[in-house]
Motif scaffolding. Structure first.
Motif, short mmCIF file in Angstrom:
data_model
loop_
_atom_site.label_atom_id
_atom_site.label_comp_id
_atom_site.label_asym_id
_atom_site.label_seq_id
_atom_site.Cartn_x
_atom_site.Cartn_y
_atom_site.Cartn_z
N GLY A 56 0.78 -1.23 0.00
CA GLY A 56 0.00 0.00 0.00
C GLY A 56 0.81 1.28 0.00
O GLY A 56 0.31 2.33 -0.38
N GLY A 108 -6.70 12.32 -3.19
CA GLY A 108 -6.38 10.91 -3.26
C GLY A 108 -7.57 10.10 -3.76
O GLY A 108 -8.68 10.62 -3.91
N PHE A 109 -7.30 8.81 -4.02
CA PHE A 109 -8.36 7.95 -4.55
C PHE A 109 -9.52 7.84 -3.57
O PHE A 109 -10.69 7.82 -3.97
CB PHE A 109 -7.79 6.56 -4.85
CG PHE A 109 -8.86 5.57 -5.21
CD1 PHE A 109 -9.48 5.63 -6.45
CD2 PHE A 109 -9.28 4.61 -4.30
CE1 PHE A 109 -10.50 4.75 -6.78
CE2 PHE A 109 -10.29 3.73 -4.62
CZ PHE A 109 -10.90 3.79 -5.87
N ALA A 110 -9.21 7.75 -2.29
CA ALA A 110 -10.26 7.56 -1.28
C ALA A 110 -11.31 8.66 -1.38
O ALA A 110 -12.52 8.40 -1.35
CB ALA A 110 -9.64 7.53 0.11
N HIS A 155 -11.97 0.93 1.27
CA HIS A 155 -12.71 1.39 0.09
C HIS A 155 -14.15 0.88 0.13
O HIS A 155 -15.08 1.60 -0.24
CB HIS A 155 -12.00 0.93 -1.19
CG HIS A 155 -10.65 1.58 -1.36
ND1 HIS A 155 -9.72 1.15 -2.27
CD2 HIS A 155 -10.09 2.64 -0.72
CE1 HIS A 155 -8.65 1.92 -2.20
NE2 HIS A 155 -8.84 2.81 -1.25
N THR A 208 -10.07 -2.87 -10.46
CA THR A 208 -8.64 -2.52 -10.62
C THR A 208 -8.14 -3.29 -11.86
O THR A 208 -7.44 -4.29 -11.71
CB THR A 208 -7.83 -2.91 -9.36
OG1 THR A 208 -8.20 -4.25 -8.95
CG2 THR A 208 -8.10 -1.97 -8.21
N PHE A 215 -5.98 -5.46 -7.21
CA PHE A 215 -5.46 -5.38 -5.85
C PHE A 215 -6.36 -6.18 -4.94
O PHE A 215 -7.56 -5.94 -4.88
CB PHE A 215 -5.39 -3.94 -5.33
CG PHE A 215 -4.66 -3.89 -4.02
CD1 PHE A 215 -3.29 -3.76 -3.99
CD2 PHE A 215 -5.34 -4.05 -2.82
CE1 PHE A 215 -2.59 -3.78 -2.78
CE2 PHE A 215 -4.65 -4.07 -1.62
CZ PHE A 215 -3.29 -3.93 -1.60
N ASP A 230 -10.04 1.98 -10.81
CA ASP A 230 -9.00 2.39 -9.85
C ASP A 230 -7.64 2.04 -10.45
O ASP A 230 -7.19 0.90 -10.40
CB ASP A 230 -9.25 1.65 -8.52
CG ASP A 230 -8.17 1.93 -7.49
OD1 ASP A 230 -7.31 2.79 -7.77
OD2 ASP A 230 -8.18 1.30 -6.42
N TYR A 272 -4.48 2.59 -9.63
CA TYR A 272 -3.62 3.08 -8.54
C TYR A 272 -2.14 2.92 -8.82
O TYR A 272 -1.33 3.64 -8.25
CB TYR A 272 -4.00 2.36 -7.24
CG TYR A 272 -3.75 0.87 -7.32
CD1 TYR A 272 -4.58 0.04 -8.06
CD2 TYR A 272 -2.67 0.30 -6.67
CE1 TYR A 272 -4.34 -1.31 -8.16
CE2 TYR A 272 -2.41 -1.06 -6.75
CZ TYR A 272 -3.25 -1.86 -7.51
OH TYR A 272 -3.00 -3.19 -7.61
N THR A 297 -3.90 8.40 -8.80
CA THR A 297 -3.42 8.94 -7.52
C THR A 297 -1.91 9.16 -7.55
O THR A 297 -1.20 8.48 -8.30
CB THR A 297 -3.76 7.95 -6.38
OG1 THR A 297 -3.23 8.44 -5.15
CG2 THR A 297 -3.18 6.56 -6.62
N SER A 308 -0.35 8.70 -4.76
CA SER A 308 0.06 8.02 -3.52
C SER A 308 1.16 6.99 -3.73
O SER A 308 1.93 6.72 -2.82
CB SER A 308 -1.15 7.32 -2.88
OG SER A 308 -2.01 8.29 -2.33
N LYS A 309 1.24 6.38 -4.92
CA LYS A 309 2.29 5.39 -5.17
C LYS A 309 3.50 6.04 -5.84
O LYS A 309 4.63 5.69 -5.57
CB LYS A 309 1.78 4.28 -6.09
CG LYS A 309 0.52 3.61 -5.64
CD LYS A 309 0.77 2.62 -4.55
CE LYS A 309 -0.48 1.81 -4.30
NZ LYS A 309 -0.45 1.05 -3.07
N ARG A 312 -2.03 13.54 -0.49
CA ARG A 312 -3.47 13.48 -0.78
C ARG A 312 -3.77 14.16 -2.11
O ARG A 312 -4.56 15.10 -2.18
CB ARG A 312 -4.33 14.07 0.36
CG ARG A 312 -4.11 13.52 1.73
CD ARG A 312 -3.98 12.01 1.79
NE ARG A 312 -5.16 11.25 1.38
CZ ARG A 312 -5.08 10.13 0.65
NH1 ARG A 312 -3.91 9.66 0.25
NH2 ARG A 312 -6.16 9.48 0.33
#
Ligand SMILES: Cc1ncc(COP(=O)(O)O)c(C=O)c1O
Length: 495
Positions: free
Chosen positions: A135, A200-202, A230, A265, A270, A294, A296, A323, A325-326, A333
């Motif tokens: 994650g 972010g995705f959330a 999620h 995904t 994921f 998604d 991600y 996102t 995030s990765k 965010r």
């Protein structure tokens, strides 16, 4: 606040004694300048807390020698007794060691003295020594210098109106460059007008689910393995969930009848790590409801060109979500949605506060200058090497990860959930944090529809580079132990 900015710009000591900054004093301890907030009458407590915090967060490392109580008292303008009492207290708590002849040093076993880093007392907040949970990327690889230089330039040159409430759909500059980037890197079909910046995705998922619910949607189909967080987001927006089976070809939409939307995904499922089979991609593109894609970790494919976004096959029905995030860090965010025209107003109506405009502009400049691409390339190479090392190390034990060569995680299947739990517990005993497939399984996704899968979801990107070798060695040790792995006849690898 004042102190934080001063420290960030490297002006150590600049805040000392400033009006409004409290009674901040500076002392040199173990070669480090320490800012100690000694405001108020409880000076002794202030010093005690400051030293304890400095040890806890590692600013004062094990073995660091502290100045004598006389020297520190003189530096800080305190009574020597006050400092001596603080030292005694911290020795009694186990933070410091005092030995005649060698002075006072930071003690070895500080974890025992610190309830905040004591695993038993706070398992949910304690940081494991080696962390292979999925994650999170390698946070130590965040391009701090480049980000800081860009952010500095952005702040220095931005007009005052950038500091006003930003457009809830996101900064036009970021939407503009993202449209180009997503088309080039992920084959997304879009223009800046259909891009929405989210936290972010959330956040993007919450906004999309809320919009769908407001338009009458009742059920969201989800892959039977995925993040509980999620699923909780969708539930919190009033949607019911329908778990879909996932096999070696990805999610099976055949079971999605009656659902209004589906969360997939497609490029890299994921956590199982498979890619959506071309036939299922076509089915998903033709499916009647809204697809939330998604994407991600779509930029991270190692064995060949990444599979392009599903969105390109049905831009009128797929909400594409990406996102940073990765590729950068989750704390930013920063994420984005590409929204089909007929959903755009409904989604925009649900937007409230998004990410900071300064961060949005910093990212926009990074993408425009090519710095973001360079960061992704660097990260891709580093994670690819890590995955190769993981595969090689496990291969020496005749164990093989499943899923495609992509992303920041891989799955090592195990004979059953009992073994999975045993390995995870055993790993924790070795200071190694792992998660298993069980924790990603949707409620109601019983063996009939999901298959009885068990295994480790190994996040190989997370440890800093210097810790990866040891993390890998510990992983190999726990999975090679005959007491933890017994390949019974019921072991069934992914199709
Ligand atoms: C499947 C999946 N989707 C999305 C994300 C990114 O979420 P966010 O952008 O909210 O950090 C992650 C990150 O862990 C993920 O694993």
């Amino acid at each position: 606040m004042t102190e934080t900015w001063a420290n960030a710009s490297g002006e150590a000591g600049a805040v000392s004694g400033e009006a409004g900054a409290g009674d901040v004093r500076m002392a040199t301890v173990g070669g480090l300048d320490l800012h100690l907030d000694l405001s108020g009458h409880r000076v002794r407590l202030g010093l005690e807390t400051a030293l304890r915090d400095a040890i806890r967060i590692g600013r004062l490392g094990v073995g660091t020698r502290l100045p004598s109580s006389r020297v520190l008292a003189a530096d800080l303008g305190l009574a020597r007794n006050t400092v001596a009492e603080v030292y005694s207290q911290l020795v009694a708590e186990g933070w410091l060691t005092a030995r005649t002849g060698s002075g006072t040093t930071v003690a070895e076993r500080r974890a025992a003295a610190d309830p905040d880093v004591n695993d038993a007392a706070h398992p949910e907040t304690a940081a494991p020594r080696y962390d292979l949970r999925a994650g999170v990327p390698d946070l130590s690889a965040f391009p701090r210098r480049a980000w800081l230089a860009t952010a500095r330039r952005v702040l220095a040159t931005a007009p005052d109106r950038l500091l006003d409430y930003p457009d809830p759909r996101g900064l036009p500059q970021l939407r503009e460059v993202l449209a180009g980037y997503l088309a080039r890197a992920r084959g997304v079909v879009t223009d800046p007008g259909h891009i929405v910046i989210c936290a972010g995705f959330a956040h993007g998922l919450a906004v999309t689910c809320r919009a769908l619910h407001a338009r009458g949607a009742g059920t969201l189909a989800v892959e039977s393995y995925g993040h509980q967080a999620h699923r909780d987001i969708a539930l919190a927006q009033g949607l019911r969930l329908r778990p879909l089976p996932v096999d070696g070809s990805g999610a099976d939409l055949g079971e999605a009848g009656g659902a209004d939307a589906v969360l997939l995904t497609p490029a890299h499922q994921f956590p199982l790590g498979v890619t959506l089979h071309p036939r299922r991609r076509r089915e998903a593109a033709r499916w009647g409801g809204v697809v939330i894609e998604d994407d991600y970790d779509g930029e991270f494919r190692y064995d060949r060109q990444p599979v392009g976004a599903l969105q390109a096959l049905a831009p009128d029905r797929v909400v594409y979500a990406g996102t940073a995030s990765k590729s950068l860090a989750p704390s930013l965010r920063l994420g984005w949605l590409v929204v089909p025209p007929r959903l755009l107003d409904a989604v925009a109506a649900q937007l409230a506060a998004g990410p900071s405009a300064l961060d949005q502009l910093t990212l926009a400049e990074g993408i425009a200058s090519g710095g973001y691409d360079r960061q992704v390339r660097r990260a891709r190479l580093a994670y690819r090497r890590r995955r190769d090392r993981l595969v090689a190390a496990l291969g020496r034990q005749h164990r093989h990860v499943t899923g495609i060569a992509a992303g920041l995680h891989a799955v090592l299947e195990l004979p059953g959930t009992g073994t999975e739990r045993l390995v995870i517990t055993r790993a924790a005993g070795h200071g190694l944090a792992l998660t298993g497939l069980e924790s990603y399984r949707a409620d109601g996704a019983g063996p009939v529809i999901a298959g009885d899968r068990a295994g480790l979801v190994i996040g190989y990107a997370r440890p800093p580079e210097h810790a990866y070798t040891t993390a890998l060695a510990r992983l190999c040790a726990v999975v090679s132990s005959p007491a933890s792995i017994t390949d019974g006849n019921h072991y069934q690898p992914l199709a």
